[in-house]
Scaffold this motif. Structure first.
Motif, PDB file in Angstrom:
ATOM      1  N   GLY A   9      -8.129  12.761   0.096  1.00  0.00           N
ATOM      2  CA  GLY A   9      -7.321  11.868  -0.708  1.00  0.00           C
ATOM      3  C   GLY A   9      -8.076  11.131  -1.793  1.00  0.00           C
ATOM      4  O   GLY A   9      -7.572  10.919  -2.867  1.00  0.00           O
ATOM      5  N   VAL A  10      -9.330  10.707  -1.490  1.00  0.00           N
ATOM      6  CA  VAL A  10     -10.082   9.949  -2.488  1.00  0.00           C
ATOM      7  C   VAL A  10     -11.345  10.673  -2.918  1.00  0.00           C
ATOM      8  O   VAL A  10     -12.202  10.105  -3.579  1.00  0.00           O
ATOM      9  N   PHE A  11     -11.460  11.924  -2.554  1.00  0.00           N
ATOM     10  CA  PHE A  11     -12.700  12.647  -2.846  1.00  0.00           C
ATOM     11  C   PHE A  11     -12.993  12.695  -4.337  1.00  0.00           C
ATOM     12  O   PHE A  11     -14.072  12.322  -4.804  1.00  0.00           O
ATOM     13  N   ALA A  12     -11.999  13.120  -5.127  1.00  0.00           N
ATOM     14  CA  ALA A  12     -12.211  13.210  -6.577  1.00  0.00           C
ATOM     15  C   ALA A  12     -12.458  11.832  -7.173  1.00  0.00           C
ATOM     16  O   ALA A  12     -13.276  11.673  -8.079  1.00  0.00           O
ATOM     17  N   GLN A  84      -7.756   1.044  -2.118  1.00  0.00           N
ATOM     18  CA  GLN A  84      -6.485   0.330  -2.051  1.00  0.00           C
ATOM     19  C   GLN A  84      -5.291   1.264  -2.172  1.00  0.00           C
ATOM     20  O   GLN A  84      -4.228   0.995  -1.619  1.00  0.00           O
ATOM     21  N   ASP A  85      -5.453   2.363  -2.905  1.00  0.00           N
ATOM     22  CA  ASP A  85      -4.305   3.231  -3.189  1.00  0.00           C
ATOM     23  C   ASP A  85      -4.526   4.671  -2.761  1.00  0.00           C
ATOM     24  O   ASP A  85      -3.967   5.595  -3.342  1.00  0.00           O
ATOM     25  N   GLY A 133     -12.756  -2.450  -5.474  1.00  0.00           N
ATOM     26  CA  GLY A 133     -11.650  -2.730  -4.578  1.00  0.00           C
ATOM     27  C   GLY A 133     -11.707  -1.938  -3.289  1.00  0.00           C
ATOM     28  O   GLY A 133     -10.895  -2.147  -2.380  1.00  0.00           O
ATOM     29  N   ILE A 134     -12.660  -1.035  -3.205  1.00  0.00           N
ATOM     30  CA  ILE A 134     -12.827  -0.218  -2.000  1.00  0.00           C
ATOM     31  C   ILE A 134     -13.552  -1.022  -0.928  1.00  0.00           C
ATOM     32  O   ILE A 134     -14.514  -1.743  -1.218  1.00  0.00           O
TER      33      ILE A 134
END
Length: 224
Positions: A9-12, A84-85, A133-134
């Motif tokens: 989900g956040v790899f890229a 966060q997203d 924000g991570i």
């Protein structure tokens, strides 16, 4: 595998945040013989699988973080990241690895089920709030050992010097598709190899690898 989707989900997003200089440069003379394990030397040990840097992606024989420890003398930074997203992701970051004549940074996305990630977050030894924000959770030692044995979901390599179009085409061949993203990014897509090379005119390039069977994870966010 659910863990693959969660880790992707956040790899890229995460690898795009890493700044690095590239080591590739246009060849003025015939290139020397290439050493096994270079970024463009991608093997296919089984259907839908790939192997690069000696690490296998996909299938029941997928490589692990423990397999990757040989690539650097320094221990990686291993943490659970919760943007966060985007879904939580378990990642290992190597500040410097040497691949023959090449050096660079390496980011490994580790597959873990949502329940495993939640348990690791609850057991975390330390929590940091990054400027992006991570939230970054430093794993408890027992969870770190567990994470080292989990399968890899994706690999990102950020070489130490610049990468340009001529080098990409020379080393990796013609891509199946090229997609521009914004004013500075262009993606060179190689679905059969499970590879997305992100060329950035401002110097934020990255080579992203997944198992070919999972290539849609890299292609889908780019739209039509």
């Amino acid at each position: 595998m659910t863990g693959l989707k969660v880790a992707a989900g956040v790899f890229a997003l995460l690898v795009a945040m890493l700044l690095a200089q590239m080591l590739f440069a246009p060849q003025q003379q015939p290139a020397p013989a290439m050493t096994h394990g270079m970024p463009w030397q991608i093997e296919h040990p089984g259907p839908g699988q790939s192997r690069v840097f000696g690490l296998t992606l996909g299938g029941g024989a997928a490589g692990t973080l423990a397999d990757a420890l040989r690539l650097s003398k320094e221990a990686p930074t291993l943490a659970l990241l919760t943007p966060q997203d985007a879904p939580a992701a378990l990642e290992a970051y190597f500040e410097s690895v040497s691949l023959g004549a090449l050096t660079g940074k390496l980011v490994l996305s580790i597959a873990a089920a949502p329940g495993e990630l939640e348990s690791m977050r609850g057991n975390a030894a330390k929590t940091d709030h990054l400027e992006t924000g991570i939230r970054k959770y430093v794993l408890h030692e027992a969870d770190r050992q567990r994470a080292e044995r989990l399968p890899l979901a994706a690999i990102a390599f950020i070489p130490s010097a610049r990468l340009d179009e001529a080098v990409i085409l020379d080393r990796f061949g013609m891509p199946a598709e090229r997609i521009r993203q914004g004013e500075t990014l262009e993606h060179f897509l190689y679905p059969a190899q499970g590879l997305d090379i992100v060329l950035d005119s401002k110097g934020k390039e990255v080579l992203q690898y997944v198992a070919p069977a999972e290539f849609a994870r890299l292609r889908a966010p780019l739209g039509k």
